[in-house]
Enzyme design. Structure first.
Site, mmCIF file in Angstrom:
data_model
loop_
_atom_site.group_PDB
_atom_site.id
_atom_site.type_symbol
_atom_site.label_atom_id
_atom_site.label_comp_id
_atom_site.label_asym_id
_atom_site.label_seq_id
_atom_site.Cartn_x
_atom_site.Cartn_y
_atom_site.Cartn_z
ATOM 1 N N CYS B 10 21.611 -6.839 6.079
ATOM 2 C CA CYS B 10 22.870 -7.178 6.725
ATOM 3 C C CYS B 10 23.749 -5.931 6.747
ATOM 4 O O CYS B 10 23.490 -4.955 6.071
ATOM 5 C CB CYS B 10 23.577 -8.334 6.019
ATOM 6 S SG CYS B 10 24.281 -7.888 4.423
ATOM 7 N N CYS B 13 24.829 -4.165 3.506
ATOM 8 C CA CYS B 13 23.772 -3.484 2.771
ATOM 9 C C CYS B 13 23.485 -2.120 3.402
ATOM 10 O O CYS B 13 23.289 -1.123 2.693
ATOM 11 C CB CYS B 13 22.501 -4.339 2.775
ATOM 12 S SG CYS B 13 22.801 -6.048 2.322
#
Lengths: 336, 76
Positions: B10, B13
């Protein structure tokens, strides 16, 4: 107490902002506030800035509170409870535990592996996205909704999570979880404690993060709201989606489930729909349907859950939301 | 120094990985930076919420994005 609230309200009434934007519109853009265009632009700018400020403050406060919680802490708390109490605790913890939905899979595995019942895990997973800090903040800020409705929203989010979770436990769908989940060994990490500087940074980072993710939905939402405000006659909406229409809630929820946008975008729209006469239950359940179930999250969950359980999850959540929607339409005169 | 950024892809991250790379560069550290995306591997660290940072086998934090400036104190 009343006086204190009054003074706080005046401070936060943003009259100073209203006047500032008015000056901008009249002197810089040279538009009269009497004209439709001038008024709309003023509304647009004023609303966006006001929401940005209020939202930042609220998210900061909520994130600071949340910094005391973590999925790891929650897991160790929940593994001590059984069945129904567990469902309630899980839902409540779902409100205060910060977690990004990309963590759904590790979280699910972690909970299940540590012995937390399936339904309890689901209570957490259902309530968590519904009662997200951004939606809650916007509800409080918005003049159409307010604190009372924001709290009701939270309570129903918990109810839906608890009920769906209890039913899932009751249905004994443990074998609908992918087998390897039960075989995983998850290390137990010492829970990290944060000092107040770290909490502050966590809260600020959250504000930046959320505003960054959400501003465009907000702007679009406010834009659509403005259009509906101007273009759709109230009578039309009341006829098809007012509190008396028995199908309004079902249609709203069915429409909302596949829609995944941030809850944020729906709130300005919901606000306008409310003022046009759409039932409060319909509006709230539409918002919940949009946020509770998202296709990206379901796709992620497929890694750990078999299709049958996913279907049960979606249907149960959808039905609970529908029930809640009807309930609130029925008692709407008590709420507004 | 071995740095692992735990996260499954995502935005947050990816951002953490970028921040780590910049922090390491700024500090002139000799470090290997790995992105760990497989959730089984992520969980072997006992981490349930991403993004998370592991330095030389120790979990420094999980469940939050940290900016470059504040990242540095985890990398000494």
């Amino acid at each position: 107490m009343k006086e204190l609230l009054y003074y706080i309200k005046s401070l936060f009434s943003f009259k100073w902002l209203y006047n500032l934007v008015e000056l901008f519109v009249e002197k810089v853009l040279r538009l009269s506030m009497e004209t439709r265009l001038g008024e709309s632009i003023h509304f647009f700018i004023y609303d966006i800035i006001k929401i940005a400020i209020l939202l930042s403050i609220m998210i900061f406060i909520i994130s600071y509170i949340r910094s005391y919680f973590s999925p790891e802490k929650t897991k160790s708390i929940l593994s001590k409870y059984s069945k129904v109490t567990g469902n309630i605790m899980a839902s409540l913890l779902g409100i205060v535990t910060p977690f990004c939905s990309c963590s759904s899979v590790p979280l699910f595995i972690g909970f299940v592996e540590s012995g937390i019942p399936l339904g309890v895990t689901f209570s957490f997973l259902i309530t968590s996205p519904i009662v997200n800090e951004a939606a809650f903040s916007l509800l409080i800020i918005s003049p159409a909704f307010g604190m009372k409705i924001a709290l009701i929203y939270v309570v129903t989010g918990v109810l839906i999570g608890v009920l769906s979770g209890i039913i899932i436990d009751y249905m004994h769908l443990e074998n609908e979880v992918e087998e390897y989940v039960y075989q995983m060994q998850v290390a137990d990490v010492a829970v990290q404690e944060r000092d107040s500087k770290e909490r502050f940074r966590f809260a600020i980072q959250n504000v930046k993060d959320i505003i960054h993710r959400v501003w465009i939905y907000l702007v679009i939402g406010i834009g659509i709201g403005a259009i509906i405000h101007g273009a759709v006659p109230a009578e039309l909406l009341i006829k098809y989606a007012g509190p008396d229409n028995p199908f309004a809630v079902i249609i709203g929820v069915v429409l909302g489930i596949p829609l995944y946008s941030n809850a944020m975008g729906t709130i300005p729209i919901a606000e306008v729909l409310l003022t046009k006469g759409v039932g409060i239950g319909t509006v709230l359940s539409f918002m919940m349907a949009v946020t509770a179930l998202s296709l990206p999250e379901l796709i992620l969950l497929r890694k750990v859950i078999k299709p049958k359980l996913i279907a049960v999850f979606v249907v149960l959540t959808g039905i609970s939301i529908i029930i809640v929607g009807y309930l609130f339409n029925a008692i709407s005169h008590l709420l507004m | 120094m071995n740095i692992k950024v735990l996260g499954s892809g995502c935005k947050k991250c990816k951002q953490l990985e970028a921040n780590v790379q910049e922090a390491v560069k700024d500090m002139g550290l000799e470090a290997t930076i790995e992105k760990v995306e497989d959730f089984k591997d992520i969980m072997s660290f006992g981490v349930m919420s991403t993004p998370a940072l592991v330095v030389d086998g120790e979990v420094k934090f999980s469940g939050q994005l940290v900016d470059v400036k504040n990242l540095k104190k985890y990398l000494i």
